[in-house]
Write a protein that holds these residues in place. Structure first.
Motif, PDB file in Angstrom:
ATOM      1  N   LEU A 128      22.477  37.644  54.555  1.00 49.37           N
ATOM      2  CA  LEU A 128      23.399  38.537  55.562  1.00 49.37           C
ATOM      3  C   LEU A 128      22.891  39.004  56.984  1.00 49.37           C
ATOM      4  N   LEU A 184      18.573  41.323  57.754  1.00 52.41           N
ATOM      5  CA  LEU A 184      19.669  41.896  58.598  1.00 52.41           C
ATOM      6  C   LEU A 184      19.252  42.047  59.991  1.00 52.41           C
ATOM      7  N   PHE A 195      14.783  42.572  53.949  1.00 51.66           N
ATOM      8  CA  PHE A 195      16.178  42.086  54.279  1.00 51.66           C
ATOM      9  C   PHE A 195      16.095  41.334  55.690  1.00 51.66           C
ATOM     10  N   LEU A 235      26.160  43.691  59.469  1.00 55.01           N
ATOM     11  CA  LEU A 235      26.654  44.686  58.467  1.00 55.01           C
ATOM     12  C   LEU A 235      27.370  45.888  59.058  1.00 55.01           C
ATOM     13  N   ILE A 268      23.068  46.248  62.436  1.00 56.89           N
ATOM     14  CA  ILE A 268      23.707  47.347  61.455  1.00 56.89           C
ATOM     15  C   ILE A 268      24.591  48.239  62.315  1.00 56.89           C
ATOM     16  N   LEU A 313      22.742  44.538  50.064  1.00 58.79           N
ATOM     17  CA  LEU A 313      21.762  43.758  51.012  1.00 58.79           C
ATOM     18  C   LEU A 313      20.830  42.871  49.931  1.00 58.79           C
ATOM     19  N   LYS A 314      20.565  43.271  48.977  1.00 59.95           N
ATOM     20  CA  LYS A 314      19.857  42.688  48.001  1.00 59.95           C
ATOM     21  C   LYS A 314      20.507  41.233  47.429  1.00 59.95           C
ATOM     22  N   SER A 363      22.966  39.828  48.953  1.00 54.95           N
ATOM     23  CA  SER A 363      23.416  38.945  50.206  1.00 54.95           C
ATOM     24  C   SER A 363      22.220  38.593  51.122  1.00 54.95           C
ATOM     25  N   LEU A 368      13.885  46.437  56.699  1.00 58.76           N
ATOM     26  CA  LEU A 368      14.814  45.801  57.599  1.00 58.76           C
ATOM     27  C   LEU A 368      13.753  45.111  58.914  1.00 58.76           C
TER      28      LEU A 368
END
Length: 439
Positions: free
Chosen positions: A123, A148, A146, A126, A151, A117-118, A120, A170
């Motif tokens: 992103l 994201l 992040f 996932l 997930i 995650l860090k 990308s 998140l």
């Protein structure tokens, strides 16, 4: 909704992707042939896009400077990946990555996921289904946020106490899948863990206490869709204040395949006017009714719903269902809940029989990588997997038929045989499918 574009957005050097097996890769991972164990992500990318893995022309293209373009929607499924790899190399490869499928690998250390995650930063989606994410992580975690949005942690058995440590990072997460993880309780999650979450899939676990379902809504106070299909709930209190106070923002609730005992277990949802979409396939006490009778009685007993089992309820259908309900219970000495209220609307009715069962279809719940939320698809189970693919392509308006369909179960089964009848694959109403476009 995320873009469904399959454009190629990140670039890596040819030497990074096609390091000869005899030379140690720059990420520090040694090759060990096709059965390599302990592979990291950069090594898996090199393996996947090696020209040796293609017959004819490789789909990977170079630009004028010799750099290699790799899809921004990257599938690294079932490649024996255990580690994230060298952070610098991973960042070079994944800096512009939008969607990553790491399902059915061997990642067990949650810290490796945090590295992904860090490194990308762009992103959005996932997929981690089938990885044994059962390790702990150090506390406190480094402060990091992040981007994201989705997930998928199906069949990972990730401890909820570990997930609780990750969720504050998140900050824009909208969709989370926690199915097939054998959870018996939700107490490991913290209150107000993720206020951005809208869609929570908690199906096919082992929850028995309805208070655990309420706790999920306390932890994720803004969810609009909660999937609890296939748990072990036996009773829902009819006038439960906790249910009313915690689920008042829900719009869609899936409760199929739970061993609920009677209609009284659904009564409390009349006190939740925002729940207008409900899924109730496979409840034990439904077995004594025909399909049409069951639908009529359910509609009549749940006065706020406008969709039942993925099918819209028209004004005419509701009126017919309420009239059927009144006739069905006309001779009962003890009238059920809502009977008097409906009789006041429609008056006292005479018995009338209607047993038109209609066409048989099953409802499939579809999640497509690159799209937030799931969609429902009604389909005749006598059709083939090929017909299913055409309907999915039309449902998501996919520009290509090149995609993979997996059943969202513990083994994440892929539907490969296009000629097989849908009923022969084991799919039933409320089965969940994950669609992964292939670049």
């Amino acid at each position: 909704m995320l873009s469904s574009s399959t454009g190629c957005n990140y670039w890596v050097g040819m030497s990074d992707l096609l390091t000869p097996p005899s030379t140690p890769p720059r990420d520090g991972t040694q090759y060990a042939g096709e059965e390599q164990v302990g592979r990291c992500i950069p090594s898996a990318i090199k393996h996947k896009f090696s020209f040796d893995n293609f017959y004819g022309t490789s789909p990977v293209k170079k630009d004028k400077s010799g750099l290699l373009k790799v899809p921004s929607h990257l599938i690294l499924e079932n490649l024996n990946i255990e580690k994230a790899g060298n952070p610098d190399v991973l960042n070079q490869m994944c800096n512009d990555l939008l969607e990553l499928d790491l399902s059915r690998n061997n990642i067990s250390d949650i810290s490796e996921i945090l590295i992904v995650l860090k490194q990308s930063p762009k992103l959005l989606s996932l997929l981690l289904s089938g990885n044994p994410l059962n390790s702990t992580i150090p506390e406190p975690l480094p402060s990091h946020e992040f981007m994201l949005k989705s997930i998928i942690l199906t069949a990972t058995k990730i401890p909820l106490s570990v997930l609780a440590l990750i969720l504050p990072s998140l900050i824009v997460l909208e969709e989370m899948h926690l199915s097939f993880n054998h959870y018996t309780s939700t107490s490991g999650l913290n209150l107000n863990s993720c206020s951005s979450l809208k869609f929570l899939y908690f199906n096919d676990n082992l929850l028995e206490r309805w208070s655990d379902a309420c706790h999920l809504c306390k932890c994720f106070p803004n969810i609009s869709t909660l999937v609890l299909t296939g748990n072990k709930f036996t009773h829902i209190p009819p006038d439960d204040e906790e249910t009313i106070s915690t689920m008042n923002k829900l719009n869609c609730l899936h409760l199929g395949r739970n061993p609920l005992a009677s209609w009284e277990d659904l009564r409390c949802f009349n006190l939740l006017p925002n729940i207008t979409d409900i899924r109730l396939h496979g409840l034990d006490f439904f077995s004594k009714y025909t399909d049409k009778d069951r639908r009529n009685i359910t509609i009549a007993r749940l006065k706020h719903i406008t969709r039942l089992n993925a099918s819209e309820i028209s004004r005419v259908e509701r009126e017919d269902a309420e009239r059927f309900f009144l006739r069905h219970h006309l001779k009962d000495e003890e009238k059920p809940f809502l009977y008097d209220e409906l009789e006041a609307i429609h008056g006292r009715l005479e018995p009338l029989v209607d047993l038109n069962l209609g066409a048989y279809e099953i409802n499939l719940n579809i999640t497509c990588l690159g799209y937030i939320g799931s969609r429902d698809l009604l389909i005749n189970p006598n059709l083939t997997v090929s017909d299913l693919r055409k309907k999915i392509q039309s449902l998501y308006k996919l520009k290509t038929s090149n995609f993979v369909i997996n059943v969202n179960n513990e083994s994440f089964t892929e539907l490969k045989d296009a000629t097989m009848a849908i009923h022969a694959t084991g799919l039933v109403t409320d089965s969940e499918l994950v669609v992964t476009p292939v670049s």
